[in-house]
Structures are given as structure tokens and as C-alpha cells.
Design a protein around this motif. Structure first.
Motif, PDB file in Angstrom:
ATOM      1  N   PRO A 155       3.209  29.575   8.163  1.00  0.00           N
ATOM      2  CA  PRO A 155       2.730  29.622   9.550  1.00  0.00           C
ATOM      3  C   PRO A 155       3.783  29.066  10.502  1.00  0.00           C
ATOM      4  N   THR A 156       4.156  29.873  11.479  1.00  0.00           N
ATOM      5  CA  THR A 156       5.255  29.521  12.375  1.00  0.00           C
ATOM      6  C   THR A 156       4.890  29.843  13.816  1.00  0.00           C
ATOM      7  N   ILE A 157       5.278  28.963  14.718  1.00  0.00           N
ATOM      8  CA  ILE A 157       5.110  29.193  16.153  1.00  0.00           C
ATOM      9  C   ILE A 157       6.492  29.383  16.750  1.00  0.00           C
ATOM     10  N   VAL A 158       6.721  30.525  17.365  1.00  0.00           N
ATOM     11  CA  VAL A 158       7.979  30.789  18.057  1.00  0.00           C
ATOM     12  C   VAL A 158       7.771  30.476  19.532  1.00  0.00           C
ATOM     13  N   VAL A 159       8.554  29.539  20.047  1.00  0.00           N
ATOM     14  CA  VAL A 159       8.391  29.082  21.427  1.00  0.00           C
ATOM     15  C   VAL A 159       9.618  29.482  22.232  1.00  0.00           C
ATOM     16  N   GLU A 160       9.414  30.290  23.256  1.00  0.00           N
ATOM     17  CA  GLU A 160      10.510  30.698  24.131  1.00  0.00           C
ATOM     18  C   GLU A 160      10.686  29.618  25.200  1.00  0.00           C
ATOM     19  N   ALA A 161      11.599  28.693  24.935  1.00  0.00           N
ATOM     20  CA  ALA A 161      11.755  27.505  25.777  1.00  0.00           C
ATOM     21  C   ALA A 161      13.054  27.514  26.565  1.00  0.00           C
ATOM     22  N   ASP A 162      13.504  28.683  26.965  1.00  0.00           N
ATOM     23  CA  ASP A 162      14.691  28.789  27.810  1.00  0.00           C
ATOM     24  C   ASP A 162      14.296  28.399  29.231  1.00  0.00           C
ATOM     25  N   PRO A 163      14.838  27.310  29.787  1.00  0.00           N
ATOM     26  CA  PRO A 163      14.420  26.869  31.125  1.00  0.00           C
ATOM     27  C   PRO A 163      14.759  27.880  32.219  1.00  0.00           C
ATOM     28  N   TYR A 164      15.648  28.804  31.919  1.00  0.00           N
ATOM     29  CA  TYR A 164      16.053  29.783  32.927  1.00  0.00           C
ATOM     30  C   TYR A 164      15.243  31.067  32.859  1.00  0.00           C
ATOM     31  N   GLY A 165      14.202  31.063  32.014  1.00  0.00           N
ATOM     32  CA  GLY A 165      13.303  32.200  31.938  1.00  0.00           C
ATOM     33  C   GLY A 165      13.578  33.094  30.758  1.00  0.00           C
ATOM     34  N   GLY A 166      12.597  33.925  30.417  1.00  0.00           N
ATOM     35  CA  GLY A 166      12.734  34.819  29.284  1.00  0.00           C
ATOM     36  C   GLY A 166      11.839  36.028  29.433  1.00  0.00           C
ATOM     37  N   ASP A 167      11.926  36.933  28.461  1.00  0.00           N
ATOM     38  CA  ASP A 167      11.143  38.171  28.539  1.00  0.00           C
ATOM     39  C   ASP A 167      10.502  38.538  27.213  1.00  0.00           C
ATOM     40  N   LEU A 168      10.276  37.550  26.358  1.00  0.00           N
ATOM     41  CA  LEU A 168       9.703  37.831  25.047  1.00  0.00           C
ATOM     42  C   LEU A 168       8.315  38.462  25.178  1.00  0.00           C
ATOM     43  N   HIS A 211       8.415  31.594  30.672  1.00  0.00           N
ATOM     44  CA  HIS A 211       8.162  32.038  32.031  1.00  0.00           C
ATOM     45  C   HIS A 211       9.173  33.125  32.376  1.00  0.00           C
ATOM     46  N   PHE A 212       8.902  33.876  33.408  1.00  0.00           N
ATOM     47  CA  PHE A 212       9.736  35.034  33.693  1.00  0.00           C
ATOM     48  C   PHE A 212      11.000  34.687  34.473  1.00  0.00           C
ATOM     49  N   SER A 213      10.931  33.718  35.380  1.00  0.00           N
ATOM     50  CA  SER A 213      12.088  33.392  36.214  1.00  0.00           C
ATOM     51  C   SER A 213      12.362  31.897  36.209  1.00  0.00           C
ATOM     52  N   ALA A 214      13.606  31.533  36.489  1.00  0.00           N
ATOM     53  CA  ALA A 214      14.016  30.134  36.469  1.00  0.00           C
ATOM     54  C   ALA A 214      13.257  29.312  37.505  1.00  0.00           C
ATOM     55  N   GLU A 215      12.941  29.909  38.642  1.00  0.00           N
ATOM     56  CA  GLU A 215      12.265  29.168  39.710  1.00  0.00           C
ATOM     57  C   GLU A 215      10.900  28.643  39.276  1.00  0.00           C
ATOM     58  N   GLN A 216      10.253  29.327  38.361  1.00  0.00           N
ATOM     59  CA  GLN A 216       8.936  28.903  37.900  1.00  0.00           C
ATOM     60  C   GLN A 216       8.984  27.571  37.154  1.00  0.00           C
ATOM     61  N   ALA A 217      10.149  27.215  36.617  1.00  0.00           N
ATOM     62  CA  ALA A 217      10.279  25.974  35.851  1.00  0.00           C
ATOM     63  C   ALA A 217      10.630  24.776  36.717  1.00  0.00           C
ATOM     64  N   ALA A 218      10.704  24.978  38.024  1.00  0.00           N
ATOM     65  CA  ALA A 218      11.138  23.900  38.917  1.00  0.00           C
ATOM     66  C   ALA A 218      10.238  22.670  38.826  1.00  0.00           C
ATOM     67  N   GLY A 219       8.963  22.877  38.517  1.00  0.00           N
ATOM     68  CA  GLY A 219       8.035  21.751  38.461  1.00  0.00           C
ATOM     69  C   GLY A 219       8.147  20.916  37.200  1.00  0.00           C
ATOM     70  N   VAL A 220       8.869  21.397  36.213  1.00  0.00           N
ATOM     71  CA  VAL A 220       9.044  20.635  34.966  1.00  0.00           C
ATOM     72  C   VAL A 220      10.359  19.872  35.061  1.00  0.00           C
ATOM     73  N   LYS A 221      10.267  18.624  35.435  1.00  0.00           N
ATOM     74  CA  LYS A 221      11.463  17.799  35.614  1.00  0.00           C
ATOM     75  C   LYS A 221      11.932  17.154  34.313  1.00  0.00           C
ATOM     76  N   ASN A 222      11.003  16.997  33.383  1.00  0.00           N
ATOM     77  CA  ASN A 222      11.325  16.302  32.138  1.00  0.00           C
ATOM     78  C   ASN A 222      10.791  17.123  30.959  1.00  0.00           C
ATOM     79  N   TRP A 223      11.706  17.604  30.094  1.00  0.00           N
ATOM     80  CA  TRP A 223      11.309  18.421  28.960  1.00  0.00           C
ATOM     81  C   TRP A 223      11.098  17.589  27.694  1.00  0.00           C
ATOM     82  N   ALA A 224      11.223  16.268  27.798  1.00  0.00           N
ATOM     83  CA  ALA A 224      11.013  15.420  26.624  1.00  0.00           C
ATOM     84  C   ALA A 224       9.581  15.495  26.085  1.00  0.00           C
TER      85      ALA A 224
END
Length: 278
Positions: free
Chosen positions: A28-41, A94-107
Motif C-alpha cells: 500500500p502506497t500513497i503518492v503525494v504530488e508535493a511540488d510547491p510550484y504546482g503539478g498536473d498529476l 495544486h495546479f499553480s504556484a500561487e495557490q501555495a502562497a498560504g503554506v509558509k511552513n512545509w515541516a
């Protein structure tokens, strides 16, 4: 186990490699698209059901990152993931980098992925020492750095690794375990791995490299994977998934015993008997 997959500029392939590592194992595996600049998976993959539909717009990695600020449980990541194949779930980006602006800390996201009861493969996209997702890379049991076989791409990877290794070591209080992975057709894999090995051998970060792997350049296999066609002997034996299965074994060994010396030829030979079932 947490596997972080990343790449340097001019070396695409981290998203395909991440998904292939997920679907090529029954674990069992979870693939997480965690590119802060957005993705299209979410747009690439077809949700199960046979209707050709993409994943729903939410939840995404930003949903997971936001909830991780207040609570972290072994099931948090799985609860935000969409079903893809029998053993693989996906948290799209998320689709675009701007959407991640609210996440200041990825820890907090790193903590949530690390705490997951299921194996996690996190696609971090292009990375550098000041990337927001450095905490995820530092928390990973193994960091997979994807490159192309061209000299320029390998030299960029060498430089990136030399800069990243001390940053990750400082955060985790231990050297990272890194597996460089080359995207190449199977027929060239042996020669390419030998060539890349010679180029990386004099690197200042050579001590953190736990072998060099490869993933097949297989456009047809990628299309089938995105369509969720990963079951049965025929699809499990695509060059992409066979190579990903061997790479999973290599990553598991690296995570368990640290740096090791597997001859490149042996890695290519292992491909021949791998992938009877996905």
C-alpha cells in the motif's frame, strides 16, 4: 517509509518516477504530488471506474499540508488521498504556484508524511537548498534524484547534490541516503549507469550515494500507467513498471542498510526477471 523524489532543472521525470514507484509494488502506497510550484498529476491520471474522468479537484496536497498544522495521525495522508489502483492512492498537487502562497511552513507536511501508516512517495519536483519542501526531503528515508543521461543534466545533478547533502544532513542530524536515478531506454541502461557512476564518483557528496538506479524511458508504458492499466502480467511487464520494480527493491535495500555497492550490471540484469505481477 518515506521516499522523496526530486530533480534538477532540465531533468524532468520526477512525477512519472514517483507514480511508477507507487504502482509497481503491491505494498500500500500513497503518492503525494508535493511540488510547491504546482503539478498536473490529477489531470494526467484517470480515476478508477472506467469513465475517463480525472481526480476530483480536492483534496490536494495543500489540504493535507493545512490540516497537518493542527493534527498529525498515521491515517492523515491516506484520508486525503484519492484511490488510483488497488494498492495505490494519490494526493494530487495544486495546479499553480500561487495557490501555495498560504503554506509558509512545509515541516508539518513532512511530519504527516513521515507518520503515515502506509508507504509514501513524495514528488517534490525541482529542488534546491532553499526550496520550501526541503523539510520533506530531510525527513525522507531515501532521496531519489532523477536525471537524464546527458552530460549537462548529470553535471547539474552532481552540483545540486553537493549543495543539498550538507543542508539535509544539518536538518536531520545525519547524512541523507540518496539514490540518483537515470531515465534511459533499457538497451542503454548498462552503459549509461557506468558512465553516470564515473561522473559522480569524484563528487564531494559521493559518500551519501547508495547506488545508482534507472527508470525506463517508455512513453507507451507511461500512458498505460496514467490510465490505471497496471494489473495483470501484460501491463506489469511494461519496461516502465519492470524498471520501477527493480528500483523499488534498490530503494528498500538503501533504506535498510544505507550506502551499498551494487554493480551496475547486476541492476540491469535484475530487470530481466522482475515484474511478473504489479
Amino acid at each position: 517509509m518515506l521516499i522523496a523524489v526530486c530533480c534538477d532543472r532540465g531533468a524532468p521525470g520526477s512525477t512519472t518516477t514517483s507514480l511508477a514507484l507507487g504502482v509497481s509494488t503491491p505494498e500500500p502506497t500513497i503518492v503525494v504530488e508535493a511540488d510547491p510550484y504546482g503539478g498536473d498529476l490529477a489531470l494526467r491520471c484517470v480515476a478508477p471506474g472506467g469513465h475517463g474522468e480525472a481526480f476530483p479537484p480536492t483534496p490536494t496536497v495543500l489540504t493535507l499540508a493545512t490540516e497537518a498544522r493542527t493534527t498529525v495521525t498515521p491515517g492523515l495522508a491516506a484520508g486525503k488521498a484519492h484511490e488510483f489502483t488497488g494498492s495505490t492512492r494519490v494526493v494530487p498537487g495544486h495546479f499553480s504556484a500561487e495557490q501555495a502562497a498560504g503554506v509558509k511552513n512545509w515541516a508539518p507536511l513532512a511530519e504527516a508524511l513521515r507518520a503515515s501508516a502506509s508507504r509514501v512517495v513524495a514528488d517534490l519536483g525541482r529542488i534546491h537548498s532553499s526550496s520550501p519542501t526541503i523539510p520533506v526531503a530531510a525527513a525522507a528515508d531515501v532521496v531519489v534524484m532523477v536525471t537524464r543521461p546527458e552530460v549537462g543534466a548529470v553535471m547539474h545533478l552532481k552540483d545540486r547534490l553537493e549543495r543539498l547533502a550538507p543542508v539535509l544532513a544539518n536538518i536531520r542530524n545525519a547524512p541523507p541516503v540518496v539514490v540518483p536515478v537515470v531515465v534511459t531506454p533499457k538497451r542503454f541502461a548498462g552503459a549509461v549507469l557506468e558512465h553516470v557512476g564515473r561522473m559522480l564518483a569524484p563528487s564531494n557528496a559521493a559518500g551519501v550515494i547508495a547506488g545508482i538506479g534507472w527508470i525506463a524511458l517508455d512513453p507507451t508504458g507511461v500512458e498505460a500507467m496514467h490510465a490505471g492499466q497496471v494489473g495483470g502480467k501484460k501491463n506489469a511487464r511494461t519496461p516502465l513498471l519492470k524498471s520501477a520494480g527493480v528500483l523499488n527493491d534498490q530503494i528498500n535495500q538503501a533504506a535498510g542498510v544505507g550506502p551499498y555497492g551494487t554493480p551496475e550490471a547486476a541492476q540491469v540484469d535484475a530487470y530481466a526477471g522482475h515484474g511478473e505481477e504489479a
